[in-house]
Design an enzyme around this catalytic site. Structure first.
Site, PDB file in Angstrom:
ATOM      1  N   SER A 183      20.372 -23.882 -12.463  1.00 29.31           N
ATOM      2  CA  SER A 183      20.982 -23.945 -11.136  1.00 29.31           C
ATOM      3  C   SER A 183      22.515 -23.877 -11.422  1.00 29.31           C
ATOM      4  O   SER A 183      23.000 -23.309 -12.228  1.00 29.31           O
ATOM      5  CB  SER A 183      20.583 -25.209 -10.135  1.00 29.31           C
ATOM      6  OG  SER A 183      21.218 -25.215  -9.086  1.00 29.31           O
ATOM      7  N   TYR A 230      26.592 -17.850  -2.882  1.00 30.18           N
ATOM      8  CA  TYR A 230      25.995 -18.222  -4.328  1.00 30.18           C
ATOM      9  C   TYR A 230      25.431 -19.664  -4.331  1.00 30.18           C
ATOM     10  O   TYR A 230      24.350 -19.843  -4.767  1.00 30.18           O
ATOM     11  CB  TYR A 230      27.109 -18.414  -5.360  1.00 30.18           C
ATOM     12  CG  TYR A 230      27.127 -18.780  -6.707  1.00 30.18           C
ATOM     13  CD1 TYR A 230      26.093 -18.186  -7.555  1.00 30.18           C
ATOM     14  CD2 TYR A 230      27.531 -20.014  -7.129  1.00 30.18           C
ATOM     15  CE1 TYR A 230      25.905 -18.701  -8.854  1.00 30.18           C
ATOM     16  CE2 TYR A 230      27.251 -20.429  -8.541  1.00 30.18           C
ATOM     17  CZ  TYR A 230      26.490 -19.842  -9.066  1.00 30.18           C
ATOM     18  OH  TYR A 230      26.245 -20.317 -10.479  1.00 30.18           O
TER      19      TYR A 230
END
Length: 258
Positions: free
Chosen positions: A143, A157
């Site tokens: 992540s 994003y």
């Protein structure tokens, strides 16, 4: 007598393994005994260099080109891994795309480009691999600090990485008993890679902001290294991590702690 390597003869896939964090993860897994398939988008020369490093460690290395827009990419990756290694024990969904865009400038094309890499590829790669998983497989998703930090111009994003963290938890529940798999996520902060490189085109305010943030990092006043992240990912691939699943591990030096 030394104990055998902790990942001896495990078969791993590391997406985006040609450089930066992905390359460090691939090499660390090999150092711990795994055979590793790495994927790349365009950096074929760098991918070959990583493969050579893996082979120097006495492990098998496989390189597969896979674009995020290629809907057959996940199947090709899995088939290459199964052809070489017979099964898949480890999947590290590291490939990612980070790009800024203000909401007022957002286009469908930008949205799709980010989501294809950061969500579609991990989801369909894991789906394609399910029937080929080994007896105690590990899935680790990569992540980003941006998933939780609310930085300017990162809404797409950030959303993609927050969704990846959500998929991590859902997969841990959905796949755990059926496949004896653990699924975890690692959340890096700023890492010293070519993606973070600063040049004459970098906004001075952005540079000043991150320099100040780095000095505030609780673990140490520095950015992370690819090796910092690789060590954490490798542990999550080992047998010793068996009681950890559905977790998001903050690997950002304490910049974000929730």
């Amino acid at each position: 007598m030394n104990p055998p390597p902790s990942l001896l003869d495990k078969a791993a896939i590391v997406t985006g393994g040609s450089r930066g964090i992905g390359a460090a993860i691939a090499i660390e897994l090999a150092r711990r005994g795994a055979h590793v398939l790495i994927t790349y988008n365009t950096a074929s020369h760098k991918a070959q260099l990583v493969a050579e490093e893996i082979q120097k460690l006495g492990r098998k290395a496989t390189v597969v080109q896979a674009s995020s827009t290629d809907r057959e990419g996940p199947n090709r990756i899995v088939q290459a891994a199964v052809s070489q290694y017979g099964r898949i024990d480890i999947i590290v969904n590291n490939a990612g795309m980070a790009d800024d865009c203000l909401l007022q400038d957002l286009t469908h094309e930008f949205w799709d480009r980010i989501m294809d890499v950061n969500l579609r590829l991990p989801a369909f790669l894991v789906q394609a691999a399910l029937q080929h998983l080994g007896p105690a497989p590990r899935i680790v998703n990569i992540s980003s600090l941006a998933a939780r930090a609310g930085y300017n111009a990162t809404s797409v994003y950030a959303a993609s990485k927050a969704a990846l963290e959500g998929m991590t938890r859902a997969w841990a529940t959905e796949l755990g008993h059926r496949y004896n798999v653990t699924v975890n996520c690692v959340n890096p902060g700023p890492v010293d890679t070519d993606i973070m490189a600063v040049d004459e085109n970098t906004d001075a305010e952005v540079v000043a902001y991150w320099n100040a943030k780095v000095k505030e990092t609780p673990a140490a006043p520095r950015v992370g290294t690819p090796g910092d992240i690789a060590q954490i990912v490798a542990f999550l691939c080992e047998e010793g991590s068996r009681w950890c699943t559905g977790s998001v591990v903050n690997a950002n030096g304490g910049l974000v702690t929730v």
